[in-house]
Scaffold this active site. Sequence first.
Site, PDB file in Angstrom:
ATOM      1  N   ASP A   1       3.340  -0.747  -1.719  1.00 24.06           N
ATOM      2  CA  ASP A   1       2.402  -1.837  -1.407  1.00 24.06           C
ATOM      3  C   ASP A   1       1.199  -1.310  -0.638  1.00 24.06           C
ATOM      4  O   ASP A   1       0.247  -2.052  -0.394  1.00 24.06           O
ATOM      5  CB  ASP A   1       3.096  -2.951  -0.606  1.00 24.06           C
ATOM      6  CG  ASP A   1       3.831  -2.422   0.607  1.00 24.06           C
ATOM      7  OD1 ASP A   1       4.726  -1.576   0.427  1.00 24.06           O
ATOM      8  OD2 ASP A   1       3.503  -2.817   1.736  1.00 24.06           O
TER       9      ASP A   1
ATOM     10  N   ARG B   1      -2.951  -3.430  -5.281  1.00 24.36           N
ATOM     11  CA  ARG B   1      -2.033  -2.313  -4.965  1.00 24.36           C
ATOM     12  C   ARG B   1      -1.015  -2.137  -6.086  1.00 24.36           C
ATOM     13  O   ARG B   1      -0.847  -3.050  -6.900  1.00 24.36           O
ATOM     14  CB  ARG B   1      -1.279  -2.656  -3.670  1.00 24.36           C
ATOM     15  CG  ARG B   1      -2.182  -2.911  -2.484  1.00 24.36           C
ATOM     16  CD  ARG B   1      -1.691  -4.121  -1.685  1.00 24.36           C
ATOM     17  NE  ARG B   1      -2.670  -4.486  -0.650  1.00 24.36           N
ATOM     18  CZ  ARG B   1      -2.701  -3.967   0.559  1.00 24.36           C
ATOM     19  NH1 ARG B   1      -1.759  -3.127   0.931  1.00 24.36           N
ATOM     20  NH2 ARG B   1      -3.625  -4.310   1.418  1.00 24.36           N
TER      21      ARG B   1
ATOM     22  N   ASP C   1       3.223 -13.019  12.425  1.00 23.40           N
ATOM     23  CA  ASP C   1       2.204 -13.971  12.900  1.00 23.40           C
ATOM     24  C   ASP C   1       0.861 -13.901  12.185  1.00 23.40           C
ATOM     25  O   ASP C   1      -0.035 -14.704  12.454  1.00 23.40           O
ATOM     26  CB  ASP C   1       1.995 -13.780  14.415  1.00 23.40           C
ATOM     27  CG  ASP C   1       1.603 -12.342  14.768  1.00 23.40           C
ATOM     28  OD1 ASP C   1       1.255 -11.566  13.850  1.00 23.40           O
ATOM     29  OD2 ASP C   1       1.648 -11.998  15.965  1.00 23.40           O
TER      30      ASP C   1
ATOM     31  N   LYS D   1      -8.661  -8.773   8.138  1.00 20.45           N
ATOM     32  CA  LYS D   1      -7.280  -8.381   8.466  1.00 20.45           C
ATOM     33  C   LYS D   1      -6.986  -8.875   9.879  1.00 20.45           C
ATOM     34  O   LYS D   1      -7.674  -8.495  10.824  1.00 20.45           O
ATOM     35  CB  LYS D   1      -7.136  -6.860   8.392  1.00 20.45           C
ATOM     36  CG  LYS D   1      -5.701  -6.389   8.668  1.00 20.45           C
ATOM     37  CD  LYS D   1      -5.532  -4.931   8.285  1.00 20.45           C
ATOM     38  CE  LYS D   1      -4.147  -4.404   8.638  1.00 20.45           C
ATOM     39  NZ  LYS D   1      -3.990  -3.004   8.283  1.00 20.45           N
TER      40      LYS D   1
END
Length: 539
Positions: free
Chosen positions: A280, A210, A145, A133
């Site tokens: 999500d 998810r 970004d 992540k």
Amino acid sequence: MNAQSQISALEELVFENRFVKELPADSETGNSQRQVLGACYSQTLPTPVPKAKLIAYSTVMAEELGIAPTSCETEDFVQVFGGNRLLSGMQPYTMCYGGHQFGQWAGQLGDGRAINLGELVNKANRHWTLQLKGAGPTPYSRSADGLAVLRSSVREFLCSEAMHHLGVPTTRALSLISTGASVVRDMFYDGNPQVEPGAIVCRVAPSFVRFGNFEIFAARGETNILKQLVDFTIRRDFPELGTPSVDVYLAWLQEVCRRTAEMILHWQRVGFVHGVMNTDNMSILGLTIDYGPYGWLENYDPNWTPNTTDAVHRRYRFGSQPQIAFWNLGQLASAIYPLVENVDALQHALDTYKTVFETGLQAVVAGKLGLKQYDSNTDGELHAQLLALLQQVETDMTLFYRNLALVNAEVAQPDTVPEEILLAPLMLSYYVPEQLTPDYKSQMADWIRSYIKRVQREGMSNTERAAIMNAVNPKYVLRNYLAQLAIDKAQQGDNSMIYELLEVLRKPYDEQPGNERFAEKRPDWARQRPGCSMLSCSS
Ligand code: AMP
Ligand code: MG
């Protein structure tokens, strides 16, 4: 085979990338942002970082994966989990998903800053997907970004391990690595952008799918891909349900309802507030996922949310989590409607959530109060009275329940026990002594007397009762200010508190003499400090 031979060096790790192998891929490669149609994922490589440096790793997670702790201290480890190098067998990809954010359909979201490296198979044949992540932009980054800052990465790393040891289903964390890159964030979206150090967490879970992974195909009318993903998920993650069919789809929805209810029961038990329960951010495995502006209840307040982005409507406040999870499951049920085409059957499956939650809540209440068996004739009322009292004055939820176990119930006549003696074990849980008026104290003492009488019906000793309570009421949770202190130090280059917390939070139900300072209620300086009681989605 001895334990040593179960542990591998990095290059011996085995990957079996079923998601990539069995589901349709985006025909375009590269990380430029786009709408990805007709595919479950895109092949996406992490962006190399200037100076990967190990901040922390979880030995418990490494051992589960079959990675020797010595391997976690190598340059290879830092380069791989900092996003600069791949191990043979890794096939990095990002998933396409959508989601309902704050109640509204938000279209394509996707892994905007998470990149799955591969699905590792450990020596016990368990599959774990490794995911970075903050490893740079992906096709799903939209205008953002793809990066993560150190403060939010410390929070994710520590909280996922803390939740696991509390017994709460959760994604896990293997490593925390600083990238040497600068990341600009406007923490409260108020025109004050700051340069912050970048970091990458390697998250680990059997699946990162998810609710939103299913919703996107339903929203786009891509029923064929929806079916492929549902069938894949059932075969891979729910094999006990059998060969996919309409009946199995319904059984699967029921199972997701059951797991989600269990997860929420744990959150309510330990005082965890997720902060952004968008669809999500709902794992199909019923795992707590996406540690962003989460927080821990300090004073018991069902209206509290740590997320300043949600401060007005408080959609995701502590007390609403059970209903929101149900609403989210409703979105999942709608998403699979094209495969079932039977509203009543879907509705019936959804009812599983309510049944499991309601029964489970009784068990949680019984455990927190130290009762062997929940008695619906008396205990609903007793518990409701307590919750009303806890909210009237600022009462630390964790300390209150933990110390309730110290109330002496082995007394002949509860009605004659003086107020001061009844309240003594609980005094540490109050934040504002002036709020403890004579009237309040007398109400609380009356409640404790009723509690003692109720407990006496169970015929347990104080010791037996405390054992039940201390197994469900943690002494140590990742208090918001503790995480912030660890972040402050890490930002100065001192990672020691991350390790201290990791260690303490591995045994949250133990007394741990010598570590009491980590069980103290929030100090006054932390009351209004950003990062302690106020967080935003900016991370
Ligand atoms: P969250 O609110 O963290 O659940 O994120 C919602 C969506 O925004 C997800 O698709 C994330 O991947 C994406 N996202 C959040 N932060 C970033 C970021 N810095 N760069 C790219 N995508 C992001
Ligand atoms: Mg998310």
